[in-house]
Structures are given as structure tokens and as C-alpha cells.
Design an enzyme around this catalytic site. Structure first.
Site, mmCIF file in Angstrom:
data_model
loop_
_atom_site.group_PDB
_atom_site.id
_atom_site.type_symbol
_atom_site.label_atom_id
_atom_site.label_comp_id
_atom_site.label_asym_id
_atom_site.label_seq_id
_atom_site.Cartn_x
_atom_site.Cartn_y
_atom_site.Cartn_z
ATOM 1 N N ASP A 1 52.364 -25.828 14.296
ATOM 2 C CA ASP A 1 51.254 -25.988 13.023
ATOM 3 C C ASP A 1 51.303 -25.258 11.928
ATOM 4 O O ASP A 1 51.780 -24.797 10.874
ATOM 5 C CB ASP A 1 49.954 -25.812 13.722
ATOM 6 C CG ASP A 1 49.812 -27.681 13.924
ATOM 7 O OD1 ASP A 1 50.494 -28.026 14.847
ATOM 8 O OD2 ASP A 1 48.517 -27.840 14.608
ATOM 9 N N ARG B 1 36.404 -15.704 15.945
ATOM 10 C CA ARG B 1 36.685 -15.922 14.476
ATOM 11 C C ARG B 1 36.369 -14.706 13.418
ATOM 12 O O ARG B 1 37.134 -14.261 12.501
ATOM 13 C CB ARG B 1 35.899 -17.110 14.609
ATOM 14 C CG ARG B 1 36.520 -18.470 14.155
ATOM 15 C CD ARG B 1 38.359 -18.598 15.189
ATOM 16 N NE ARG B 1 38.771 -19.571 15.731
ATOM 17 C CZ ARG B 1 39.708 -19.264 16.631
ATOM 18 N NH1 ARG B 1 40.241 -18.279 17.034
ATOM 19 N NH2 ARG B 1 39.922 -20.274 17.217
ATOM 20 N N ASP C 1 35.850 -23.813 12.505
ATOM 21 C CA ASP C 1 36.796 -23.198 12.562
ATOM 22 C C ASP C 1 37.090 -22.873 11.545
ATOM 23 O O ASP C 1 37.535 -21.812 10.079
ATOM 24 C CB ASP C 1 37.817 -23.375 13.040
ATOM 25 C CG ASP C 1 37.657 -22.429 14.476
ATOM 26 O OD1 ASP C 1 36.790 -21.723 14.936
ATOM 27 O OD2 ASP C 1 38.843 -22.842 15.816
ATOM 28 N N SER D 1 43.634 -30.060 22.617
ATOM 29 C CA SER D 1 44.395 -28.902 21.779
ATOM 30 C C SER D 1 43.391 -28.095 22.841
ATOM 31 O O SER D 1 42.220 -27.996 23.585
ATOM 32 C CB SER D 1 43.971 -29.064 20.509
ATOM 33 O OG SER D 1 42.680 -28.737 21.004
#
Length: 405
Positions: free
Chosen positions: A17, A99, A128, A182
Site C-alpha cells: 500500500d 498514532r 486511523d 489485515s
């Protein structure tokens, strides 16, 4: 596109990605890309990301691979653990708490290299994107944010792979098929979601788990450990002092061995939908139980109960991406003040997925065996005082009862 972009800092893993994003940024914005890869203890080799970025035209001096493990645990995980934070009563916030640190470092790098934009690989459906961008804007209000998943037309894995092949981006064989789920990993946890996990009635397949052994296969004998706390933070295991990241890594190994920390959760995402995920937080689960145990001895009832009232709000702020908000900082100040006397030792028994507190002691304990004993307390507590206490507590109830009879 309105404002031109000369240089952008991309949160880069080196995977399919973000490698496609790197090339897409170069082509779409005709800009220079700076890559930033954070080592948060995800257990992957990160140097290949450097080679891949160089191959795709990123200057060596514009490739940042930073070891943030100690900062992550000491400045983000531990403050959260002082609050006993659980989102929706269960989730230990492993992805959420990583994050803001990534966003902070990304903005620092953007300033260093004089970039005018930052970019991330989060999709438009998840939490996210919100967490990254709230962090960016809190620290650099005028920064431009590029979120390719909200802009491009590469809407499938097949399209991503076709784009990668078109631009000579290497795609490992194991990445060519549709991944069964994922994952996101760091030193605190591993989260898994999507595809095989999307049916909340179906049991999570065994191959999804990567951080813990099956509790049924864990050792048949329990293991007893002791964790020492100072001002609410763990500082040693079994008498051995450790740095924050080293200590959490050690607890992770203990949790892995004993199958501790699995959580199958259907949660409410900030963007509005429900999602089902499997979380593995071995060390964090042990630490959460131990911290609550030492607080049982050292926190006054009023402080302890107020903390428990504040905790859901604090956890929600972290989950929703408001780490850098004034309200989170206000709550943190109150939480940290409560931890001044949270010192001492907790003994735990680890056994087949369970964490069992079996002892605690503290030099700052509020527990008085002399007062609480069922034996003769030598005048430490006058039981006759309870009669007046109860009558005062009952006064309004008695008045209500007389009125309503």
C-alpha cells in the site's frame, strides 16, 4: 488540486500500500517524497523499507527509520496505563495510542526537511485517518494532508497490484493474493480485522493469532511473577529493573507463553460503523491487572472512584484521536496527580490465559489490618459509631418512606 506540493513526508512501511502511495504521490503531485518508518516494536525487519524507498527514487538523506520504542512505552503507553484506560470496557487501545506518536514524529520531520505536506496510508473507512490527521493539525495547524485512499481510484487489491507492476514496484508472492485479514502491530499489541473476521458469529481461526499461544496449549503449571511500581509506573519484574520498552517486552513474552491477552471485540468506530477485531495484548493485559491491584492499596476511595468515572472519557479521547487535545491533557494531569503514592509490589499468577492477583504490598498502603480485622481491634474502630452514620445516611430514605406510606 489547488496548492502545489513540493515535498511531502509519507508514513511509510515499505509494504504494498505505502509503496504504491509513494509512487502515486510522485506522479500525481510531481513532488519530492520523504519517507518515515517508525519502529514501535512491531517485530518486523525495517531496513528493507530503506532499500525499497531508495529504489523508488527517495534520496538517502530523506529516508527516516526511527527507533521510537522507549518513547512509545514511556511517554504514551505508561501514561495511558496509569489511567487503567479501556475503550468500551475492554480494549486496551494498542493501535490508538501509537498514532499520536507517529503523527508527532512525522510533523517533526516535515519541519526538518521543510516539507509542506504529510501523507498516510489509512483508508477512508477507519479510525486511523482521524487519529493521524487530528495529530497533524494539532501540531501543525496549516499543514497540508494528503490521504490517497480518499483521492485515488485504486479501489481494490487487484488495482493496487496492477499499478505496482506497471511502475516496477516489487510485489512479493505472498502479497499477490487477497490477504485473509489485515494486521497492525506494535510493542503493546497486534490487531487483526477484516475478511475472515467480518462475521461476528464465526470463531476466530487459530492462524490469526501471532502473539499468544492457545491458552489450552499453555503450560500446565502456573508461573508467579512480581511487578514493582513507582508513581504508578512499572519499574521492575522479579526484582530486575528495566526500561519501559524492555519491561513491556518481557511481559509480552510471559503473556505469550501463558496465552494471555486475547480479545474478540465488536467495537464502535469513531466514523460510525461497528467492526469486529481480534486483539492480542499479552503484556498490557498483565500490566493492567497489576496496576489496578497496587491502586487498591494506595488510592483513597474518593480518588479511586473518581478515576474510574474519568476513565471512559479518557479512553474515548485516545480512541478517537484526541491525544493532543486540552481535555486529554487536563485528565492526564488529574490522573498523574493520583499516582504519587502508587508505589509497591504486586504478585501475580499467570495460568492458561488468566492473570490472577495473589498479593500486593506498598510502603504507602492505606490498608490497615488493625482497623479491618474481625478480631479484637484494641479500640481502633468503635462499632457503635456506625449507628449514627447509618441513621444520617437513612434520613432522606425514611422521610421518603413516611411520605409515601
Amino acid at each position: 488540486m489547488t496548492d502545489p506540493v513540493n515535498r511531502v513526508v509519507l508514513a511509510y512501511s515499505g509494504g504494498l500500500d505505502t509503496s504504491v502511495i509513494l509512487k502515486w504521490l510522485q506522479q500525481t503531485y510531481n513532488c519530492e517524497v520523504v519517507t518515515f518508518t517508525a519502529d514501535l516494536g512491531q517485530g518486523e525487519e525495517l531496513e528493507p523499507a530503506r532499500a525499497k524507498a531508495e529504489m523508488m527514487g527517495v534520496k538517502p538523506e530523506h529516508i527516516f527509520i526511527d527507533d521510537l520504542r522507549e518513547e512509545f512505552v514511556g511517554d504514551y503507553v505508561f501514561p495511558m496505563m496509569r489511567a487503567n484506560a479501556l475503550y468500551e470496557g475492554l480494549y486496551l487501545l494498542g493501535t490508538s495510542i501509537a498514532r499520536p506518536l507517529i503523527a508527532k514524529r512525522q510533523i517533526e520531520i516535515a519541519r526538518m526537511v521543510e516539507a509542506d505536506a504529510v501523507s498516510h496510508g489509512a483508508t477512508g473507512k477507519g479510525n486511523d485517518q482521524v487519529r493521524f490527521e487530528l495529530g497533524y493539525y494539532a501540531l501543525a495547524p496549516d499543514i497540508k494532508v494528503i490521504a490517497p485512499w480518499r483521492e485515488w481510484d485504486l479501489t481494490s487489491r487487484t488495482a493496487l497490484i496492477a499499478y505496482a507492476e506497471q511502475h516496477q514496484i516489487p510485489v512479493p508472492k505472498d502479497k499477490r493474493g487477497e490477504a485473509p485479514f489485515s494486521t497492525d502491530a506494535n510493542l503493546l499489541h497486534t490487531s487483526s480485522e477484516g475478511l475472515v473476521l467480518e462475521d461476528p458469529w464465526a470463531e476466530v481461526p487459530g492462524y490469526v493469532f501471532s502473539r499468544t499461544v492457545d491458552p489450552e496449549d499453555a503450560p500446565d503449571r502456573p508461573q508467579v511473577i512480581e511487578i514493582e511500581f513507582e508513581h504508578g509506573d512499572p519499574i521492575a519484574i522479579d526484582g530486575l529493573s528495566m526500561t519501559p520498552a524492555t519491561l513491556l517486552a518481557a511481559l509480552n513474552e510471559l503473556g505469550r507463553t501463558h496465552g494471555i491477552g486475547r480479545l474478540d471485540l465488536v467495537e464502535n468506530r469513531f466514523v460510525g460503523m461497528k467492526s469486529r477485531g481480534m486483539y492480542e495484548t499479552p503484556g498490557g493485559t498483565i500490566l493492567h491487572a497489576a496496576h489496578r491491584a497496587i491502586e487498591q492499596l494506595t488510592l483513597d476511595r474518593g480518588a479511586a472512584h473518581l478515576k474510574d468515572e474519568l476513565m471512559p472519557r479518557y479512553a474515548e479521547l485516545i480512541y478517537n484521536g484526541f491525544w493532543f487535545s486540552p481535555e486529554r491533557e487536563m485528565l492526564q494531569a488529574a490522573i498523574d496527580l493520583s499516582q504519587k503514592k502508587v508505589n509497591g509490589m504486586v504478585r501475580l499468577k499467570l495460568y492458561k490465559g488468566g492473570v490472577h492477583v495473589i498479593g500486593r504490598q506498598s510502603p504507602d498502603s492505606l490498608y490497615s489490618e488493625k482497623v479491618v480485622t474481625f478480631e479484637d481491634d484494641a479500640g481502633a474502630y468503635d462499632q457503635r459509631d456506625a449507628a449514627g452514620f447509618i441513621k444520617l445516611q437513612a434520613l432522606r430514605l425514611r422521610l421518603l418512606g413516611r411520605r409515601d406510606q
